[in-house]
Scaffold this motif. Sequence first.
Motif, PDB file in Angstrom:
ATOM      1  N   GLU A  74       0.830  -1.210   0.000  1.00  0.00           N
ATOM      2  CA  GLU A  74       0.000   0.000   0.000  1.00  0.00           C
ATOM      3  C   GLU A  74       0.859   1.251   0.000  1.00  0.00           C
ATOM      4  OE1 GLU A  74      -3.375   0.340   2.542  1.00  0.00           O
ATOM      5  OE2 GLU A  74      -3.630  -1.833   2.580  1.00  0.00           O
ATOM      6  N   ILE A  75       1.985   1.196   0.681  1.00  0.00           N
ATOM      7  CA  ILE A  75       2.885   2.352   0.698  1.00  0.00           C
ATOM      8  C   ILE A  75       3.419   2.606  -0.710  1.00  0.00           C
ATOM      9  CG2 ILE A  75       5.140   3.169   1.494  1.00  0.00           C
ATOM     10  CD1 ILE A  75       4.571   1.671   4.122  1.00  0.00           C
ATOM     11  N   ARG A  76       3.749   1.542  -1.408  1.00  0.00           N
ATOM     12  CA  ARG A  76       4.330   1.675  -2.749  1.00  0.00           C
ATOM     13  C   ARG A  76       3.322   2.073  -3.800  1.00  0.00           C
ATOM     14  NH1 ARG A  76       6.722  -3.749  -4.324  1.00  0.00           N
ATOM     15  NH2 ARG A  76       5.535  -2.995  -6.034  1.00  0.00           N
ATOM     16  N   GLU A  79      -2.506   5.762  -3.422  1.00  0.00           N
ATOM     17  CA  GLU A  79      -2.686   7.092  -3.994  1.00  0.00           C
ATOM     18  C   GLU A  79      -2.451   8.154  -2.926  1.00  0.00           C
ATOM     19  OE1 GLU A  79      -6.519   7.356  -5.774  1.00  0.00           O
ATOM     20  OE2 GLU A  79      -6.199   5.572  -6.995  1.00  0.00           O
ATOM     21  N   GLY A  80      -2.108   9.339  -3.368  1.00  0.00           N
ATOM     22  CA  GLY A  80      -1.900  10.451  -2.461  1.00  0.00           C
ATOM     23  C   GLY A  80      -0.425  10.660  -2.158  1.00  0.00           C
ATOM     24  N   SER A  81      -0.179  11.564  -1.233  1.00  0.00           N
ATOM     25  CA  SER A  81       1.204  11.863  -0.862  1.00  0.00           C
ATOM     26  C   SER A  81       1.812  10.671  -0.120  1.00  0.00           C
ATOM     27  CB  SER A  81       1.234  13.103   0.034  1.00  0.00           C
ATOM     28  OG  SER A  81       0.671  12.794   1.292  1.00  0.00           O
ATOM     29  N   PRO A  82       3.137  10.567  -0.110  1.00  0.00           N
ATOM     30  CA  PRO A  82       3.773   9.455   0.613  1.00  0.00           C
ATOM     31  C   PRO A  82       3.365   9.408   2.086  1.00  0.00           C
ATOM     32  CG  PRO A  82       5.374  10.541  -0.784  1.00  0.00           C
ATOM     33  CD  PRO A  82       4.114  11.350  -0.847  1.00  0.00           C
ATOM     34  N   HIS A  83       3.237  10.566   2.708  1.00  0.00           N
ATOM     35  CA  HIS A  83       2.853  10.611   4.116  1.00  0.00           C
ATOM     36  C   HIS A  83       1.443  10.047   4.318  1.00  0.00           C
ATOM     37  CE1 HIS A  83       2.602  11.933   8.250  1.00  0.00           C
ATOM     38  NE2 HIS A  83       1.465  12.543   7.970  1.00  0.00           N
ATOM     39  N   MET A  84       0.507  10.427   3.444  1.00  0.00           N
ATOM     40  CA  MET A  84      -0.874   9.937   3.562  1.00  0.00           C
ATOM     41  C   MET A  84      -0.951   8.432   3.273  1.00  0.00           C
ATOM     42  SD  MET A  84      -2.598  12.381   4.658  1.00  0.00           S
ATOM     43  CE  MET A  84      -4.222  11.725   4.490  1.00  0.00           C
ATOM     44  N   GLN A  87       0.322   6.632   6.428  1.00  0.00           N
ATOM     45  CA  GLN A  87      -0.651   6.645   7.524  1.00  0.00           C
ATOM     46  C   GLN A  87      -1.818   5.704   7.242  1.00  0.00           C
ATOM     47  OE1 GLN A  87      -0.034   7.997  10.463  1.00  0.00           O
ATOM     48  NE2 GLN A  87       1.910   8.639   9.600  1.00  0.00           N
ATOM     49  N   LYS A  88      -2.262   5.639   6.004  1.00  0.00           N
ATOM     50  CA  LYS A  88      -3.353   4.733   5.639  1.00  0.00           C
ATOM     51  C   LYS A  88      -2.894   3.278   5.699  1.00  0.00           C
ATOM     52  CE  LYS A  88      -6.616   3.687   1.990  1.00  0.00           C
ATOM     53  NZ  LYS A  88      -6.963   3.863   0.594  1.00  0.00           N
ATOM     54  N   ALA A  89      -1.678   3.019   5.252  1.00  0.00           N
ATOM     55  CA  ALA A  89      -1.172   1.648   5.195  1.00  0.00           C
ATOM     56  C   ALA A  89      -0.970   1.046   6.573  1.00  0.00           C
ATOM     57  CB  ALA A  89       0.138   1.613   4.407  1.00  0.00           C
ATOM     58  N   VAL A  90      -0.493   1.828   7.519  1.00  0.00           N
ATOM     59  CA  VAL A  90      -0.188   1.262   8.844  1.00  0.00           C
ATOM     60  C   VAL A  90      -1.437   1.054   9.692  1.00  0.00           C
ATOM     61  CG1 VAL A  90       2.180   2.105   8.869  1.00  0.00           C
ATOM     62  CG2 VAL A  90       0.383   3.479   9.932  1.00  0.00           C
ATOM     63  N   GLN A  91      -2.589   1.458   9.208  1.00  0.00           N
ATOM     64  CA  GLN A  91      -3.832   1.216   9.947  1.00  0.00           C
ATOM     65  C   GLN A  91      -4.124  -0.276  10.073  1.00  0.00           C
ATOM     66  OE1 GLN A  91      -5.578   3.494  11.665  1.00  0.00           O
ATOM     67  NE2 GLN A  91      -3.952   4.873  11.018  1.00  0.00           N
ATOM     68  N   ALA A  97       2.464  -1.699  17.502  1.00  0.00           N
ATOM     69  CA  ALA A  97       3.131  -1.649  16.198  1.00  0.00           C
ATOM     70  C   ALA A  97       2.576  -0.491  15.364  1.00  0.00           C
ATOM     71  CB  ALA A  97       2.961  -2.972  15.466  1.00  0.00           C
ATOM     72  N   ARG A  98       1.281  -0.293  15.408  1.00  0.00           N
ATOM     73  CA  ARG A  98       0.671   0.802  14.649  1.00  0.00           C
ATOM     74  C   ARG A  98       1.211   2.147  15.125  1.00  0.00           C
ATOM     75  NH1 ARG A  98      -5.294   1.027  15.454  1.00  0.00           N
ATOM     76  NH2 ARG A  98      -5.247  -0.853  14.212  1.00  0.00           N
ATOM     77  N   THR A  99       1.279   2.341  16.417  1.00  0.00           N
ATOM     78  CA  THR A  99       1.777   3.603  16.961  1.00  0.00           C
ATOM     79  C   THR A  99       3.227   3.836  16.573  1.00  0.00           C
ATOM     80  OG1 THR A  99       0.288   3.326  18.850  1.00  0.00           O
ATOM     81  CG2 THR A  99       2.059   4.932  19.086  1.00  0.00           C
ATOM     82  N   ILE A 100       4.043   2.794  16.692  1.00  0.00           N
ATOM     83  CA  ILE A 100       5.462   2.912  16.345  1.00  0.00           C
ATOM     84  C   ILE A 100       5.619   3.268  14.874  1.00  0.00           C
ATOM     85  CG2 ILE A 100       7.618   1.610  16.096  1.00  0.00           C
ATOM     86  CD1 ILE A 100       6.693   0.022  18.635  1.00  0.00           C
ATOM     87  N   PHE A 101       4.866   2.605  14.012  1.00  0.00           N
ATOM     88  CA  PHE A 101       4.986   2.868  12.582  1.00  0.00           C
ATOM     89  C   PHE A 101       4.360   4.200  12.187  1.00  0.00           C
ATOM     90  CE2 PHE A 101       6.759  -1.212  12.216  1.00  0.00           C
ATOM     91  CZ  PHE A 101       7.357  -1.298  10.965  1.00  0.00           C
ATOM     92  N   GLN A 102       3.336   4.658  12.892  1.00  0.00           N
ATOM     93  CA  GLN A 102       2.799   5.989  12.613  1.00  0.00           C
ATOM     94  C   GLN A 102       3.843   7.052  12.944  1.00  0.00           C
ATOM     95  OE1 GLN A 102      -0.817   5.921  14.925  1.00  0.00           O
ATOM     96  NE2 GLN A 102      -2.084   5.552  13.115  1.00  0.00           N
ATOM     97  N   ASN A 103       4.503   6.904  14.085  1.00  0.00           N
ATOM     98  CA  ASN A 103       5.550   7.850  14.461  1.00  0.00           C
ATOM     99  C   ASN A 103       6.715   7.799  13.470  1.00  0.00           C
ATOM    100  OD1 ASN A 103       4.059   8.607  16.693  1.00  0.00           O
ATOM    101  ND2 ASN A 103       5.127   7.223  18.072  1.00  0.00           N
ATOM    102  N   LEU A 104       7.050   6.613  13.032  1.00  0.00           N
ATOM    103  CA  LEU A 104       8.116   6.460  12.046  1.00  0.00           C
ATOM    104  C   LEU A 104       7.730   7.161  10.747  1.00  0.00           C
ATOM    105  CD1 LEU A 104      10.798   5.146  11.128  1.00  0.00           C
ATOM    106  CD2 LEU A 104       9.467   3.133  10.499  1.00  0.00           C
ATOM    107  N   GLY A 105       6.484   7.041  10.342  1.00  0.00           N
ATOM    108  CA  GLY A 105       6.015   7.671   9.110  1.00  0.00           C
ATOM    109  C   GLY A 105       6.095   9.183   9.145  1.00  0.00           C
ATOM    110  N   HIS A 106       5.955   9.766  10.335  1.00  0.00           N
ATOM    111  CA  HIS A 106       6.072  11.222  10.463  1.00  0.00           C
ATOM    112  C   HIS A 106       7.510  11.689  10.283  1.00  0.00           C
ATOM    113  CE1 HIS A 106       1.981  12.092  11.594  1.00  0.00           C
ATOM    114  NE2 HIS A 106       2.017  11.186  12.549  1.00  0.00           N
ATOM    115  N   ALA A 107       8.462  10.836  10.639  1.00  0.00           N
ATOM    116  CA  ALA A 107       9.853  11.271  10.674  1.00  0.00           C
ATOM    117  C   ALA A 107      10.705  10.777   9.505  1.00  0.00           C
ATOM    118  CB  ALA A 107      10.488  10.811  11.982  1.00  0.00           C
ATOM    119  N   ILE A 108      10.403   9.593   8.991  1.00  0.00           N
ATOM    120  CA  ILE A 108      11.282   9.036   7.954  1.00  0.00           C
ATOM    121  C   ILE A 108      11.120   9.823   6.656  1.00  0.00           C
ATOM    122  CG2 ILE A 108       9.740   7.275   7.017  1.00  0.00           C
ATOM    123  CD1 ILE A 108      12.333   5.442   7.159  1.00  0.00           C
TER     124      ILE A 108
END
Length: 161
Positions: A74-76, A79-84, A87-91, A97-108
């Motif tokens: 889903e990340i690859r 649709e939409g911006s990489p950030h969006m 966030q949609k994919a890690v749901q 795990a979701r929280t860790i990956f959401q935080n990672l998505g904000h920073a990576i």
Amino acid sequence: MIRLSGVLCLLLTCAGTGMYAGIQVKKQVRQYQLLLSFLNDCEIYIRYQNLPLQELFSLLAENPDYRQLAFLNEIRTGEGSPHMRWQKAVQHLSGEARTIFQNLGHAIGQTDLQGQIAVLELSQIQMQSAYENCRTASEKKRKLYQSLGWLGGAMLAVLFL
């Protein structure tokens, strides 16, 4: 004779349900272990090959070990911006795990190479802790679910006999 087979079916159904619940808990532990391995591979590829995120995710998606990580595709391809997309994919992930990956998505992808490595290292530490917690809780829950399944089935068997 029919009554006895019905009671036996109830007993086995309850036991099977308990076993199934135990297997589901064990699957969650495997998911945490796989996510920890994924984070480690991300760090290695970024650290030593300095891959852009899109190439990194494409490369990791080809790895047979990570094919069961639905969020990676889903990340690859989303649709939409990489950030969006992130966030949609890690749901689809559960619990910590979701929280860790959401935080990672904000920073990576937002910092330089050293910043991304630091974020991945922090995520690995958090995921290792979550994995250990999940593994410990899993052992207790798995045994509990299996016991409850057998005991519930035995109780129903006694009631119907």
